[in-house]
Write a protein that holds these residues in place. Structure first.
Motif, PDB file in Angstrom:
ATOM      1  N   LEU A 196      16.146  35.317  19.816  1.00 17.60           N
ATOM      2  CA  LEU A 196      17.459  34.689  19.759  1.00 17.60           C
ATOM      3  C   LEU A 196      17.326  33.244  20.213  1.00 17.60           C
ATOM      4  O   LEU A 196      16.889  32.982  21.330  1.00 17.60           O
ATOM      5  N   LYS A 197      17.700  32.310  19.356  1.00 15.86           N
ATOM      6  CA  LYS A 197      17.566  30.879  19.674  1.00 15.86           C
ATOM      7  C   LYS A 197      18.956  30.293  19.881  1.00 15.86           C
ATOM      8  O   LYS A 197      19.722  30.139  18.932  1.00 15.86           O
ATOM      9  N   LYS A 198      19.263  29.966  21.128  1.00 14.12           N
ATOM     10  CA  LYS A 198      20.553  29.360  21.438  1.00 14.12           C
ATOM     11  C   LYS A 198      20.448  27.841  21.411  1.00 14.12           C
ATOM     12  O   LYS A 198      19.529  27.269  22.006  1.00 14.12           O
ATOM     13  N   ILE A 234      29.268  25.080  22.223  1.00 11.27           N
ATOM     14  CA  ILE A 234      29.009  26.438  22.677  1.00 11.27           C
ATOM     15  C   ILE A 234      27.536  26.766  22.449  1.00 11.27           C
ATOM     16  O   ILE A 234      27.045  26.657  21.317  1.00 11.27           O
ATOM     17  N   PRO A 235      26.789  27.179  23.493  1.00 15.48           N
ATOM     18  CA  PRO A 235      25.401  27.626  23.293  1.00 15.48           C
ATOM     19  C   PRO A 235      25.374  28.947  22.536  1.00 15.48           C
ATOM     20  O   PRO A 235      25.930  29.947  22.998  1.00 15.48           O
ATOM     21  N   MET A 236      24.727  28.960  21.376  1.00 19.17           N
ATOM     22  CA  MET A 236      24.697  30.174  20.552  1.00 19.17           C
ATOM     23  C   MET A 236      23.614  30.047  19.501  1.00 19.17           C
ATOM     24  O   MET A 236      23.087  28.959  19.252  1.00 19.17           O
ATOM     25  N   ASP A 237      23.288  31.182  18.898  1.00 21.59           N
ATOM     26  CA  ASP A 237      22.516  31.176  17.660  1.00 21.59           C
ATOM     27  C   ASP A 237      23.536  31.080  16.540  1.00 21.59           C
ATOM     28  O   ASP A 237      24.167  32.078  16.163  1.00 21.59           O
ATOM     29  N   VAL A 352      19.563  25.047  24.771  1.00 20.77           N
ATOM     30  CA  VAL A 352      18.983  26.182  25.472  1.00 20.77           C
ATOM     31  C   VAL A 352      18.332  27.086  24.471  1.00 20.77           C
ATOM     32  O   VAL A 352      18.901  27.397  23.452  1.00 20.77           O
ATOM     33  N   GLU A 353      17.128  27.547  24.806  1.00 24.84           N
ATOM     34  CA  GLU A 353      16.450  28.544  23.982  1.00 24.84           C
ATOM     35  C   GLU A 353      16.048  29.688  24.875  1.00 24.84           C
ATOM     36  O   GLU A 353      15.623  29.505  25.999  1.00 24.84           O
TER      37      GLU A 353
END
Length: 354
Positions: A196-198, A234-237, A352-353
């Motif tokens: 999952l890459k945020k 928003i941090p997300m994939d 973030v990742e």
């Protein structure tokens, strides 16, 4: 490699536990000037090691080390070994019994938990296969029927009739592609194959991209959008969250019987962004609500559409949202219709990742 890591971590836990046990006994002896607690505390340490580590090795090793420690530091003559004393032999027997029984018990419990997890996995796999078989049968049958009819009546069908049937084949094929994408997403995330890459994603850009794709497939369906006025990151994939929202919108199109309005709302609640997909259709039957996100909707589940992939689609949504550290929920609206919602954390940090 995994077994080697477990062995090393168990060894480190054993070493730390025995060291803490040894230091605790020294502290208590200086505090109370008594040696009566020494055997009990070492037995407790042996029990913890046997319970926490895998197999029997480290529990038995902890027993032998504890016997040597008691004999050397806490039995007269102090700071010297006297391995043939009756106390030493008795301590060794007691601790070996404790470690062996505890190791056997924990090993059996772990095996039972493993068998239970495997049985649950098989049950879910069976439910998924039944749902897939049911959901794929209808579009495949429609594609086969349309192709057969066009081949058998090639000269008698008009051009408009051919185009209409080809449009149906194309729509069914596109639906099958999205179905396969859903299946790949849920299996890969569950298996840990896909990381999952945020990344910090602009909310407005995410929704614009989603609506472009949705309108391409459902040009006749209007989505009423409500977004915060402020700029939101928003941090997300983004690809996976877009798939979640697309699944929720598609479910409303396919399953919300009598729907006239479809809403996509995003609200900021303190440190979270709450996504809601709502409709004014017939709502969700109460008996289906507890199992909407578990792939348990199978061929026996009634549906308002021939394309009844709601169970798999929502299971995909749940898996993706859980991978983002949140939960997805469903409920019936008091005004009528259904509401699906989930929340994602807002963060002020950079990309973030994980």
């Amino acid at each position: 490699m995994k077994q080697s890591n477990h062995f090393l971590s168990d060894g480190l836990f054993t070493l730390v536990t025995l060291l803490v046990t040894f230091c605790t006994i020294l502290f208590l002896q200086n505090l109370f000037d008594s040696r009566t607690l020494t055997p009990m505390i070492f037995v407790l340490g042996v029990y913890l090691v046997s319970w926490r580590t895998q197999g029997y090795f480290w529990g038995i090793a902890a027993s032998l080390i504890s016997v040597l420690a008691v004999n050397y530091a806490f039995t007269y003559p102090y700071w010297a070994f006297d391995l043939i004393s009756p106390e030493c032999i008795a301590s060794a027997v007691v601790m070996l019994i404790v470690s062996t029984m505890t190791g056997a018990l924990t090993t059996r419990l772990k095996q039972q938990e493993k068998l239970k997890a495997e049985a649950e996995t098989e049950r879910m796999r069976g439910n998924l296969l039944r749902a897939v078989s049911h959901d794929l049968r209808t579009p495949l049958t429609a594609i086969y029927g349309a192709c057969s009819a066009m081949m058998e009546n090639y000269d008698t069908f008009t051009r408009e009739k051919h185009l209409k049937m080809l449009a149906g084949v194309s729509a069914d094929a596109q639906w099958l592609v999205r179905m396969v994408e859903n299946l790949l997403s849920i299996t890969r995330i569950d298996a840990g194959v896909v990381d999952l890459k945020k990344q910090d994603t602009v909310l407005e850009e995410l929704i614009d991209s989603l609506l472009v794709k949705f309108r391409k497939h459902y040009p006749g369906q209007v989505v009423q959008v409500s977004l915060p006025e402020e700029f939101v990151l928003i941090p997300m994939d983004a690809i996976l969250i877009e798939q979640v929202l697309m699944n929720l919108l598609e479910n409303a199109v396919f399953h919300a019987k009598g729907m006239k309005n479809l809403w996509l709302r995003v609200e900021i609640d303190q440190d979270t962004a709450v996504f809601r997909v709502e409709d004014d259709g017939a709502g969700i039957p109460a008996e289906q609500l507890p199992r909407l996100f578990t792939s348990h909707l199978t061929a026996d589940t009634p549906s308002d559409s021939s394309r009844s992939s709601m169970g798999i689609g929502l299971s995909v949504c749940s898996t993706i949202i859980k991978a983002h550290g949140s939960q997805i929920y469903a409920q019936n609206r008091p005004e009528g219709g259904a509401c699906f919602y989930f929340a994602l954390k807002l963060e002020d940090t950079g990309n973030v990742e994980q």
